[in-house]
Write an enzyme that holds these catalytic residues in place. Structure first.
Site, mmCIF file in Angstrom:
data_model
loop_
_atom_site.group_PDB
_atom_site.id
_atom_site.type_symbol
_atom_site.label_atom_id
_atom_site.label_comp_id
_atom_site.label_asym_id
_atom_site.label_seq_id
_atom_site.Cartn_x
_atom_site.Cartn_y
_atom_site.Cartn_z
ATOM 1 N N LYS A 1 -3.265 4.999 7.358
ATOM 2 C CA LYS A 1 -3.411 5.452 8.753
ATOM 3 C C LYS A 1 -3.486 6.967 8.827
ATOM 4 C CE LYS A 1 -0.949 1.457 10.426
ATOM 5 N NZ LYS A 1 -0.535 1.007 9.073
ATOM 6 N N ARG B 1 0.837 -1.207 0.000
ATOM 7 C CA ARG B 1 0.000 0.000 0.000
ATOM 8 C C ARG B 1 0.871 1.254 0.000
ATOM 9 N NH1 ARG B 1 -4.081 -0.341 4.334
ATOM 10 N NH2 ARG B 1 -5.152 -1.450 2.678
ATOM 11 N N TYR B 2 1.736 1.366 0.993
ATOM 12 C CA TYR B 2 2.625 2.528 1.065
ATOM 13 C C TYR B 2 3.850 2.226 0.202
ATOM 14 C CZ TYR B 2 -0.200 3.154 5.286
ATOM 15 O OH TYR B 2 -1.231 3.260 6.177
ATOM 16 N N CYS C 1 -3.643 -18.311 14.252
ATOM 17 C CA CYS C 1 -3.332 -17.594 15.497
ATOM 18 C C CYS C 1 -3.550 -18.570 16.643
ATOM 19 C CB CYS C 1 -4.261 -16.403 15.708
ATOM 20 S SG CYS C 1 -4.170 -15.210 14.376
ATOM 21 N N ARG D 1 -8.698 -8.810 10.571
ATOM 22 C CA ARG D 1 -8.452 -9.686 9.419
ATOM 23 C C ARG D 1 -9.225 -10.991 9.580
ATOM 24 N NH1 ARG D 1 -2.546 -8.864 9.020
ATOM 25 N NH2 ARG D 1 -2.813 -6.786 8.184
ATOM 26 N N ASP E 1 -11.589 -0.931 13.330
ATOM 27 C CA ASP E 1 -11.913 -0.885 11.896
ATOM 28 C C ASP E 1 -13.383 -1.253 11.648
ATOM 29 O OD1 ASP E 1 -9.350 -0.150 11.139
ATOM 30 O OD2 ASP E 1 -8.669 -2.228 11.040
ATOM 31 N N ASP F 1 -7.412 3.753 10.698
ATOM 32 C CA ASP F 1 -6.984 3.163 9.429
ATOM 33 C C ASP F 1 -8.160 3.380 8.476
ATOM 34 O OD1 ASP F 1 -5.203 1.905 7.777
ATOM 35 O OD2 ASP F 1 -4.775 0.289 9.195
ATOM 36 N N ARG G 1 7.055 0.255 1.988
ATOM 37 C CA ARG G 1 6.921 -0.925 2.845
ATOM 38 C C ARG G 1 5.800 -1.839 2.352
ATOM 39 N NH1 ARG G 1 4.110 3.413 6.562
ATOM 40 N NH2 ARG G 1 5.168 4.651 5.032
ATOM 41 N N CYS H 1 -10.734 -8.947 15.790
ATOM 42 C CA CYS H 1 -9.719 -9.013 14.723
ATOM 43 C C CYS H 1 -10.173 -8.282 13.460
ATOM 44 C CB CYS H 1 -9.424 -10.465 14.376
ATOM 45 S SG CYS H 1 -8.191 -10.615 13.065
HETATM 46 S S1 SF4 Z 1 -5.827 -9.614 15.918
HETATM 47 FE FE1 SF4 Z 1 -6.393 -11.164 14.396
HETATM 48 S S2 SF4 Z 1 -4.496 -11.711 13.400
HETATM 49 FE FE2 SF4 Z 1 -3.957 -10.673 15.313
HETATM 50 S S3 SF4 Z 1 -3.728 -12.313 16.835
HETATM 51 FE FE3 SF4 Z 1 -5.820 -11.577 16.966
HETATM 52 S S4 SF4 Z 1 -6.964 -12.933 15.619
HETATM 53 FE FE4 SF4 Z 1 -4.832 -13.163 15.081
#
Ligand code: SF4
Length: 455
Positions: free
Chosen positions: A368, A143-144, A156, A165, A324, A361, A147, A163
């Site tokens: 950001k 995106r940037y 996880c 994502r 988000d 974000d 980076r 979360c």
């Molecule tokens: S925020 Fe999402 S990606 Fe990060 S540890 Fe928690 S579940 Fe996993």
């Protein structure tokens, strides 16, 4: 804010409560011992408790296991539905931090499914930051300019209910394949403007050490990559993973940074602090990215305590994220004004080293955006009028100003903002301020006899 009076089965999303900084007790700063939670209590004292693989094998993955590990938990239909919709995993370590088996407990809120996750207003979506649109190679978000972010795994140890994502983490647990990793390296070699890669996921520290080493070596084989960052919640949810073997491997890849994700002071256990210390002792600078979550940490004093404890643990508070617009987190969202209020509270009370940047974000991949209280009161071509955390208003002369003293105001005229912006006065002080009261006393000399005091 969710309160202890709201049951898990309460279908309505809790309304926002935003007490000002000093008018309410911060919730959940209690230091009482953990609940007696059946199987958990049996395991805590055993040797296996220090084995991260045991924690991974024994993650709580189903509602039946939740019942087994947490016999006092009330399983509502709402909890069942939320657990079907979004992945569930809780390490025994993280489960042991729950002190109250209901939504008054911040750790409970962050890991146990809740019916409120099913609330789905139309402005939420699966990928609000449009990461998938900025993915030139599968798994690499660019995106940037300078980076990129690598999704190295979708696993996880604990799936956070907040979360961002959720579309990736835990939906299908796997790690990046050698073929995909080669595609990423090829892209990075073709884009020497990228100097910084963030290894993220999922949680990269859930990968086997040799697999993570393969990822880090591949990135290090790209000459234009200056720094590697790892984003991980392992120090919080499974600190046992920070072994000598892991740290020995990581230290081969300097300059390497780690950003972790503590949200509440209750997460900073002795094991977590020791894990952070081990990483810092290996020369890895650590930062922390918190998310502002309603009912968990949306109180200035909770964030203050968290930041103080982090900095004492040699972890620099880096970002405080606005939640988000992702599906399943509506009940966690706070108004933007809450974050600004917290920033207002922190400045002046806490060293700048311990103050994170509050960021949104932006939706649609806007990146950001930092938000701050407004410290500029007014401006003219010659002076900018600023205010500090105490309410002192001060005039800052712009460069190139003549050194002539502006005409003094008559004695009986109190300066206003215009007088400051036009250079006729330099400051307006609040009627009472601890700092100015201290100044009014005559200072003690550095050496010799104490000076006379005027009070
Ligand atoms: S925020 Fe999402 S990606 Fe990060 S540890 Fe928690 S579940 Fe996993």
């Amino acid at each position: 804010m969710l309160t202890s009076g709201q049951s898990e089965g309460d279908a309505s999303v809790a309304s926002s409560s935003t007490p000002s900084a000093d008018d309410a007790q911060p919730p959940s700063l209690a230091t009482s011992s953990s609940l007696s939670t059946g199987k958990l209590q049996e395991c805590i004292a055993t040797e296996q408790w220090q084995d991260w693989r045991w924690h991974m094998r024994n993650r709580i993955r189903t509602v039946a296991q939740l019942r087994e590990w947490m016999p006092t938990l009330k399983v509502s239909p709402g909890l069942l539905s939320a657990a079907e919709k979004f992945p569930l995993a809780i390490t025994p370590h993280y489960a042991s931090l729950i002190r109250q088996m209901d939504s008054s407990d911040p750790i409970y809120l962050m890991c146990v499914p809740q019916m409120q996750e099913l609330c789905d207003p139309k402005f939420l979506c699966d990928d609000p930051l449009e990461e998938d649109e900025d993915m030139p190679v599968p798994g690499l978000v660019h995106r940037y300019g300078d980076r990129a972010l690598l999704i190295s795994t979708t696993t996880c140890s604990t799936y956070c209910r907040h979360c961002t994502r959720k579309r990736v983490a835990g939906m299908h647990e796997s790690s990046i394949s050698p073929r995909r990793l080669q595609q990423v390296v090829t892209y990075l070699l073709a884009h020497p403007e990228i100097h910084d890669v963030i290894v993220s996921g999922g949680d990269p520290l859930t990968m086997a050490t040799e697999n993570l080493e393969r990822v880090l070596s591949s990135l290090r084989s790209v000459p234009s990559i200056d720094i590697i960052r790892i984003g991980t919640r392992v120090p919080v949810v499974m600190p046992q993973r920070v072994t000598d073997e892991l740290v020995g491997m990581l230290r081969k890849f300097h300059p390497l940074y780690i950003n972790t994700h503590f949200n509440h002071p209750n997460e900073l256990t002795a094991d977590s602090v020791a894990a952070c210390a081990k990483l810092v002792d290996a020369g890895i600078p650590m930062g922390n990215q918190s998310v502002l979550l309603r009912g968990v940490n949306d109180h200035p004093k909770i964030i203050e305590t968290l930041c103080r404890n982090l900095i004492r643990s040699r972890v620099r508070p880096y970002y405080l994220f606005q939640c988000d617009l992702v599906r399943g987190v509506e009940h966690f969202r706070t108004p933007l004004s809450r974050g600004i209020e917290i920033m207002e509270y922190l400045r002046g009370r806490l060293s700048g080293l311990a103050i994170p940047t509050f960021v949104v974000d932006a939706p649609h991949g806007g990146g950001k955006i930092p938000l701050l209280p407004n410290y500029i009161v007014s401006s003219s071509p010659t002076h900018t009028v600023l205010r500090n955390f105490e309410g002192m208003i001060v005039s800052y002369p712009e460069p190139g100003m003549s050194s002539e003293t502006p005409q003094a105001l008559p004695e009986n005229v109190a300066p206003g903002v215009w007088e400051l912006s036009s250079g006729q006065a330099t400051s307006i002080l609040p009627a009472a301020s601890n700092r100015h009261n201290r100044r009014r006393r005559k200072a003690m000399p550095l050496f010799g006899q104490p000076a006379e005091t005027s009070e």
